[in-house]
Every structure is written in C-alpha cells, then in structure tokens.
Enzyme design. Structure first.
Site, short mmCIF file in Angstrom:
data_model
loop_
_atom_site.label_atom_id
_atom_site.label_comp_id
_atom_site.label_asym_id
_atom_site.label_seq_id
_atom_site.Cartn_x
_atom_site.Cartn_y
_atom_site.Cartn_z
CG MET A 122 -11.03 3.63 2.28
SD MET A 122 -9.48 3.62 3.20
CE MET A 122 -8.33 3.69 1.84
CG ASP B 288 -5.02 2.54 0.90
OD1 ASP B 288 -6.00 1.79 0.82
OD2 ASP B 288 -3.88 2.16 1.26
CG MET C 295 -8.09 7.62 2.75
SD MET C 295 -7.10 7.72 4.24
CE MET C 295 -6.29 6.12 4.20
CG HIS D 219 -3.94 -1.46 -1.62
ND1 HIS D 219 -5.06 -2.21 -1.93
CD2 HIS D 219 -4.29 -0.67 -0.58
CE1 HIS D 219 -6.04 -1.88 -1.11
NE2 HIS D 219 -5.61 -0.94 -0.28
CG HIS E 53 -9.20 0.48 -0.40
ND1 HIS E 53 -8.58 0.27 0.83
CD2 HIS E 53 -10.53 0.51 -0.15
CE1 HIS E 53 -9.51 0.20 1.76
NE2 HIS E 53 -10.69 0.35 1.21
CB SER F 119 -0.90 0.01 1.24
OG SER F 119 -1.42 1.31 1.41
N GLY G 102 1.12 -2.04 4.18
CA GLY G 102 1.68 -0.70 4.05
C GLY G 102 2.95 -0.57 4.86
CB SER G 103 3.55 0.38 8.39
OG SER G 103 2.47 -0.36 8.86
CG ASP H 264 -6.18 -2.55 3.22
OD1 ASP H 264 -5.07 -2.35 3.75
OD2 ASP H 264 -6.79 -1.72 2.53
CG MET I 39 -11.57 -2.29 5.28
SD MET I 39 -10.07 -2.02 4.31
CE MET I 39 -9.01 -1.23 5.52
#
Ligand code: DX5
Ligand code: ZN
Length: 213
Positions: A65, A32, A34, A30, A63, A5, A194-195, A172, A134
């Site tokens: 959101m 994200d 928002m 991926h 994705h 991500s 991600g992290s 995710d 999620m």
C-alpha cells in the site's frame, strides 16, 4: 485458501505468532506494507519482513500500500515472496509494473480499492496471477466489511471467465466466518483475515474454520 494478515499480530511476540502460523492450515502469510502516503498509516518495512521471512515456512503474499511500488521489486524478491500485490491506484504504468514483477520471478497481483470498479481490469486480467479486492479502505486492520464487495467478486469472476484468465480472486478486509461464507459463495479463492485470526482465542482453530467454509 486463507492468508492471515500479520498486521493484526502481536509484534512483541512475532516469533511465537509465526510459530503457530507455521503449524496451522493457513496457506500464505499476508504482509501489509504501508507508507503513510498512499494510505494514512505506516506499518512495517523490509528489515522486519526479512526477519519474518526467515521464520515463515509458507509462501509470502506481499500487499504494497505504497506509491511507486515498482521501486521495491528487487527487495520484495529478495524476501523470497511468491506474490507481489500492487495497487491499481498507485501505478500509472500498471502493465509495465506487472511484467517487471513477473520477470523478477514472482506472481503479479493487482489490488483494487473499494471505489475502483472491476471493469478497469479488462486489459490486464490475462497478465496477472491474482486480483486482490479491498473490502475495506486500506490502511487499518479491524474495519467493517463493505458489503458491495460480494457483488464485485461476482463481476470479477465473470470478467475472468470472459477473458479465459487464470487469475485468483483474493479479498482483504473485515473477513470473518459470516462475510467469508458470502465471499466463498460468490467465487472468492483466497481470504485474507487479520483480526479474525490473530485476535481469536485459538488462532489455529480460527484458520481451520475459515478455511473450511
Ligand atoms: C488493510 C490491510 C488488511 C488488514 C485486514 O489495509 O490490507 O490486510 O490487515 O485486517 P482485518 O482482517 O482485521 O480487516
Ligand atoms: Zn492487505
């Protein structure tokens, strides 16, 4: 498969981040998105994703959101995205949106928040190519994995089999080697991280380890 991500990338050096990503074993990128309405945060939008898409040599897994994601089907398509994920909770007319995504030439994915049960997918599971569960409340990277997600993966696998659907199961949030292994064993097909990947000392090795689970 794994889908790093971009949310956890260093945005001051995006070209370098996508450079190593292209060289890694990662399957999809991926993205994200928002809007500060559906989730309490704002990430990046189409101008940034267009630049990313130019550099990225692998499929894009978008994705959204955001509220009213159907408004942006043409923009997501113009990125060259393979997968467009919309939230179940954001779509009053989910069936229509899913078919609009497919008609635009993309794979439709439906995403469930942690409090939304897998059973709501009974009547849509044969129309989607992917379900994204999620395992954190969406809006931020680096959150703690919600353990109940492992049980939801088992329930979703059973639902997919019951209906003869080909949908992939993607997870995710809070994915690392420990939670990733539990998810793989429960039947997950794609792990978003991600992290764990972008903050690793060696992200290419982190991709390799996660993909080898
Ligand atoms: C959360 C995003 C995730 C997030 C995952 O709202 O949808 O994709 O970037 O980050 P980690 O792997 O750090 O939980
Ligand atoms: Zn995501």
């Amino acid at each position: 498969m794994i889908a790093p991500s971009l949310l956890s990338a260093d945005f001051a050096r995006l070209e370098a981040e996508i450079g190593w990503f292209n060289q890694s074993e990662a399957d999809w990128l991926h993205l994200d998105v928002m809007d500060g309405v559906f989730v309490p945060n704002i990430s990046f939008g189409f101008p940034v994703m267009k630049a990313v898409a130019r550099l990225c040599q692998k499929p894009l897994d978008v994705h959204l959101m955001i509220v009213q994601p159907e408004k942006f089907i043409p923009e997501v398509k113009s990125l060259g995205a393979h997968i467009m994920n919309v939230h179940y909770e954001a779509c009053t007319h989910l069936h229509r949106v899913v078919h609009q995504i497919r008609e635009a030439g993309m794979s439709p994915g439906v995403t469930l928040n942690p409090a939304t049960p897998v059973s709501v997918l009974e009547d849509i599971i044969c129309d989607v190519d992917l379900v994204l569960l999620m395992s954190v409340n969406p809006g931020f990277g680096g959150q703690k994995f919600i353990p109940h997600t492992v049980e939801k993966v088992r329930q979703l696998r059973a639902l997919i089999q019951k209906h003869g659907s080909n949908a992939l199961i993607e997870i995710d949030g809070g994915v690392n080697l420990e939670t990733g292994l539990q998810l793989r064993q429960a039947g997950a097909d794609v792990l978003v991280a991600g992290s764990f990947i972008f903050h690793a000392a060696d992200p290419i090795e982190a991709c390799h380890l996660l993909r080898s689970l």
